[in-house]
Structures are given as C-alpha cells and as structure tokens.
Design a protein around this motif. Structure first.
Motif, PDB file in Angstrom:
ATOM      1  N   SER A   1      11.828  -7.604  13.441  1.00 47.12           N
ATOM      2  CA  SER A   1      12.636  -6.291  13.416  1.00 47.12           C
ATOM      3  C   SER A   1      11.867  -5.277  13.747  1.00 47.12           C
ATOM      4  O   SER A   1      12.174  -4.141  14.322  1.00 47.12           O
ATOM      5  CB  SER A   1      13.640  -6.376  12.444  1.00 47.12           C
ATOM      6  OG  SER A   1      14.564  -7.243  12.395  1.00 47.12           O
ATOM      7  N   ILE A   2      10.815  -5.098  12.924  1.00 52.91           N
ATOM      8  CA  ILE A   2       9.778  -4.040  13.294  1.00 52.91           C
ATOM      9  C   ILE A   2       9.409  -3.847  14.501  1.00 52.91           C
ATOM     10  O   ILE A   2       9.400  -2.881  15.055  1.00 52.91           O
ATOM     11  CB  ILE A   2       8.446  -4.119  12.409  1.00 52.91           C
ATOM     12  CG1 ILE A   2       9.143  -3.970  10.756  1.00 52.91           C
ATOM     13  CG2 ILE A   2       7.492  -3.068  12.396  1.00 52.91           C
ATOM     14  CD1 ILE A   2       9.647  -2.596  10.456  1.00 52.91           C
TER      15      ILE A   2
ATOM     16  N   GLU B   1      16.296   0.891   6.316  1.00 51.40           N
ATOM     17  CA  GLU B   1      17.309   1.343   4.926  1.00 51.40           C
ATOM     18  C   GLU B   1      18.428   0.458   4.504  1.00 51.40           C
ATOM     19  O   GLU B   1      18.525   0.263   3.404  1.00 51.40           O
ATOM     20  CB  GLU B   1      17.719   2.759   5.520  1.00 51.40           C
ATOM     21  CG  GLU B   1      16.850   3.909   5.458  1.00 51.40           C
ATOM     22  CD  GLU B   1      17.346   5.070   5.945  1.00 51.40           C
ATOM     23  OE1 GLU B   1      18.525   5.302   5.964  1.00 51.40           O
ATOM     24  OE2 GLU B   1      16.666   6.121   6.705  1.00 51.40           O
ATOM     25  N   ASP B   2      19.104  -0.210   5.698  1.00 48.84           N
ATOM     26  CA  ASP B   2      20.241  -0.993   5.324  1.00 48.84           C
ATOM     27  C   ASP B   2      19.795  -2.440   5.094  1.00 48.84           C
ATOM     28  O   ASP B   2      20.458  -3.378   4.915  1.00 48.84           O
ATOM     29  CB  ASP B   2      21.212  -1.062   6.526  1.00 48.84           C
ATOM     30  CG  ASP B   2      21.776   0.431   6.607  1.00 48.84           C
ATOM     31  OD1 ASP B   2      21.587   1.154   5.682  1.00 48.84           O
ATOM     32  OD2 ASP B   2      22.363   0.798   7.697  1.00 48.84           O
ATOM     33  N   ASP B   3      18.425  -2.752   5.677  1.00 47.82           N
ATOM     34  CA  ASP B   3      17.876  -4.032   5.585  1.00 47.82           C
ATOM     35  C   ASP B   3      18.697  -4.997   6.169  1.00 47.82           C
ATOM     36  O   ASP B   3      18.980  -6.172   5.610  1.00 47.82           O
ATOM     37  CB  ASP B   3      17.820  -4.757   4.030  1.00 47.82           C
ATOM     38  CG  ASP B   3      17.025  -5.913   3.762  1.00 47.82           C
ATOM     39  OD1 ASP B   3      15.999  -6.197   4.497  1.00 47.82           O
ATOM     40  OD2 ASP B   3      17.107  -6.506   2.694  1.00 47.82           O
ATOM     41  N   LYS B   4      19.240  -4.930   7.535  1.00 50.67           N
ATOM     42  CA  LYS B   4      20.102  -5.769   8.286  1.00 50.67           C
ATOM     43  C   LYS B   4      19.202  -7.104   8.531  1.00 50.67           C
ATOM     44  O   LYS B   4      18.013  -6.824   8.600  1.00 50.67           O
ATOM     45  CB  LYS B   4      20.650  -5.061   9.427  1.00 50.67           C
ATOM     46  CG  LYS B   4      21.557  -3.849   8.963  1.00 50.67           C
ATOM     47  CD  LYS B   4      23.012  -4.507   8.487  1.00 50.67           C
ATOM     48  CE  LYS B   4      23.853  -3.290   8.141  1.00 50.67           C
ATOM     49  NZ  LYS B   4      25.034  -3.924   7.590  1.00 50.67           N
ATOM     50  N   SER B   5      19.888  -8.126   8.796  1.00 52.41           N
ATOM     51  CA  SER B   5      19.130  -9.268   9.237  1.00 52.41           C
ATOM     52  C   SER B   5      18.541  -9.016  10.782  1.00 52.41           C
ATOM     53  O   SER B   5      19.130  -8.181  11.470  1.00 52.41           O
ATOM     54  CB  SER B   5      20.349 -10.644   9.176  1.00 52.41           C
ATOM     55  OG  SER B   5      20.918 -10.424  10.197  1.00 52.41           O
ATOM     56  N   HIS B   6      17.617 -10.149  10.888  1.00 51.86           N
ATOM     57  CA  HIS B   6      17.204  -9.755  12.363  1.00 51.86           C
ATOM     58  C   HIS B   6      17.921 -10.060  13.517  1.00 51.86           C
ATOM     59  O   HIS B   6      18.178  -9.268  14.515  1.00 51.86           O
ATOM     60  CB  HIS B   6      15.831 -10.789  12.706  1.00 51.86           C
ATOM     61  CG  HIS B   6      15.317 -10.642  14.059  1.00 51.86           C
ATOM     62  ND1 HIS B   6      14.557  -9.690  14.351  1.00 51.86           N
ATOM     63  CD2 HIS B   6      15.068 -11.548  14.826  1.00 51.86           C
ATOM     64  CE1 HIS B   6      14.542  -9.877  15.544  1.00 51.86           C
ATOM     65  NE2 HIS B   6      14.515 -10.983  15.892  1.00 51.86           N
TER      66      HIS B   6
ATOM     67  N   GLY C   1      17.074   6.291  15.715  1.00 51.17           N
ATOM     68  CA  GLY C   1      16.879   6.497  14.234  1.00 51.17           C
ATOM     69  C   GLY C   1      18.162   5.681  13.727  1.00 51.17           C
ATOM     70  O   GLY C   1      18.124   5.050  12.657  1.00 51.17           O
ATOM     71  N   ASP C   2      19.361   5.241  14.525  1.00 50.39           N
ATOM     72  CA  ASP C   2      20.291   4.303  14.053  1.00 50.39           C
ATOM     73  C   ASP C   2      19.847   3.059  14.032  1.00 50.39           C
ATOM     74  O   ASP C   2      19.934   2.277  12.753  1.00 50.39           O
ATOM     75  CB  ASP C   2      21.469   4.533  15.104  1.00 50.39           C
ATOM     76  CG  ASP C   2      22.642   3.182  14.740  1.00 50.39           C
ATOM     77  OD1 ASP C   2      23.180   3.599  13.649  1.00 50.39           O
ATOM     78  OD2 ASP C   2      22.871   2.216  15.398  1.00 50.39           O
ATOM     79  N   LEU C   3      18.862   2.405  14.868  1.00 49.26           N
ATOM     80  CA  LEU C   3      18.198   1.346  14.769  1.00 49.26           C
ATOM     81  C   LEU C   3      17.185   1.361  13.599  1.00 49.26           C
ATOM     82  O   LEU C   3      17.213   0.270  12.842  1.00 49.26           O
ATOM     83  CB  LEU C   3      17.427   1.009  16.214  1.00 49.26           C
ATOM     84  CG  LEU C   3      16.828  -0.494  16.300  1.00 49.26           C
ATOM     85  CD1 LEU C   3      18.132  -1.592  16.320  1.00 49.26           C
ATOM     86  CD2 LEU C   3      16.109  -0.564  17.446  1.00 49.26           C
ATOM     87  N   ARG C   4      16.596   2.298  13.326  1.00 47.95           N
ATOM     88  CA  ARG C   4      15.539   2.332  12.453  1.00 47.95           C
ATOM     89  C   ARG C   4      16.404   2.253  11.132  1.00 47.95           C
ATOM     90  O   ARG C   4      15.836   1.483   9.903  1.00 47.95           O
ATOM     91  CB  ARG C   4      14.782   3.657  12.255  1.00 47.95           C
ATOM     92  CG  ARG C   4      13.905   3.658  10.978  1.00 47.95           C
ATOM     93  CD  ARG C   4      13.191   5.267  10.717  1.00 47.95           C
ATOM     94  NE  ARG C   4      12.471   5.291   9.926  1.00 47.95           N
ATOM     95  CZ  ARG C   4      13.006   5.437   8.663  1.00 47.95           C
ATOM     96  NH1 ARG C   4      14.033   5.555   8.196  1.00 47.95           N
ATOM     97  NH2 ARG C   4      11.765   5.521   7.597  1.00 47.95           N
TER      98      ARG C   4
END
Length: 222
Positions: A111-112, A138-143, A130-133
């Motif tokens: 993801s990074i 911040e939201d720790d969404k799954s890959h 910014g949304d993807l970041r």
C-alpha cells in the motif's frame, strides 16, 4: 494450543541463523526477514543497506537478487518494493518511521508502494493523493481495499497529466541506475550515461513544477 507449523522459508532462515553470531549484520537481516509481516520497515531498511554497501558479496553471493532469493527467500521484485517503499517513507512520512515501534501493524508495504506510485508516477491530484494516503496511513484499510481505490482513481482520470510519463521515466531511470550500480560487469561509461539521463529527466520535472507554481501565482494575483 498447538503451535502453528513453521514454513519451509522460516526453517531455512533459522538453519542459517544457527551458524551466525547473534547481533551481526547478516543475522539481523535474517531476523527481520523472519518477522517480515510485522517489521517490513526494518527489513526494507536493512535490505537497502545490504544493496548499497554490497554486503551480499561478503556473504558469498554474486548478486543482490541471488542473495534475496536464496537466503532471505523473497523475490527481487518484492525486495525492490520493500526498499522503494522504505525510501518513500523516509522522504514523505518520516513521522511514521519515528513512531514505528508504536505502529502495530504497520501499513502494508504494498500500500505504501501504491502511495509512491500515486505521487511519483501516476499524477494523482493533491486531493486524490490525500484521500488515498488517509486510507493507508490513518484508516488502516486493507491492501485489497487500497488497491481497488487506486485503480478506480487511475481509471477515472479524464485528462491524462502530461507529467505522468515524465514521472514514470524518472522512476524507471532511478531503478535502472540502482540496478547498474550493483553489477560489477557493467562498464562505468554506461552507468554514467544513465546517471546523466536521470539528472536530465529530474531537471525537466523540476522545470515543469516551477512553471506550474509560477502559473498558480499569476492566477492568484489576478
């Protein structure tokens, strides 16, 4: 509770570690590789150091790829993503590196790498990036969730950013430059040519960025 059986890669790594001095550089890299999922940042940092300093040669391997595949048991493509993701974190998210011990789990290195692509290669707008970041950091969404969003944004961009191919060329030139420096058989003249090409591309990119800033300033004055 029955202990989870170890994978063949874990057993292979542990068999090598048994013959090394704990705390040595080689032992440390293997230890990070064994704890890959929770410590990819540390592994990425170590692999970057091994690659830069050519430590793999001291340990009996002819190439960095051979070292990664045979000792660490990861493909070169994975090692490249790890090191590039670590470099990106160093540049764009140093505060996360400072807090690495507090972050469990860390954001997925894949993801990074998508964040890196969005910023350096795909020409995402500041809002899109910014949304993807936010989803990654911040939201720790799954890959898979992050990857889906990444593909959606890339596909829905109506007007291609003229800087996208230039940014992609810069990124590709950086990878080629890094790879050539690991090969002793490549003539120095070729390495110099790639370095000069990379410098030219980066100057072109900087010139475009400065032009965009000037244009934005003029619009604000109006």
């Amino acid at each position: 509770m029955q202990e989870t059986p170890k994978s063949s890669s874990e057993r292979h790594i542990e068999s090598i570690m048994q013959h090394l001095e704990p705390g040595s550089d080689r032992y440390d890299v293997l230890d990070k590789a064994k704890r890959f999922k929770s410590s990819w940042v540390e592994l990425g940092e170590k692999l970057l150091d091994v690659s830069k300093r050519g430590r793999f040669r001291e340990w009996g391997y002819g190439t960095f790829e051979e070292y990664c595949v045979q000792e660490i048991r990861i493909k070169r493509g994975t090692a490249e993503k790890l090191t590039m993701a670590y470099r990106f974190m160093e540049k764009e998210e140093p505060q996360l590196l400072d807090r690495r011990e507090e972050l469990r789990p860390l954001p997925d290195f894949r993801s990074i790498d998508l964040l890196r692509q969005a910023k350096e290669e795909k020409g995402f707008s500041a809002e899109e990036y910014g949304d993807l970041r936010k989803r990654v950091v911040e939201d720790d969404k799954s890959h898979p969730t992050v990857l889906k969003k990444f593909k959606e944004v890339a596909a829905l961009r109506e007007e291609p950013n003229p800087l996208v191919p230039l940014k992609a060329a810069v990124s590709a030139a950086k990878r080629l430059d890094n790879a050539l420096r690991l090969l002793e058989s490549v003539p120095q003249a070729y390495v110099q040519q790639v370095t000069e090409m990379l410098n030219h591309l980066e100057q072109e990119l900087n010139a475009h960025d400065l032009g965009a800033e000037t244009e934005a300033g003029n619009l604000r004055e109006i």
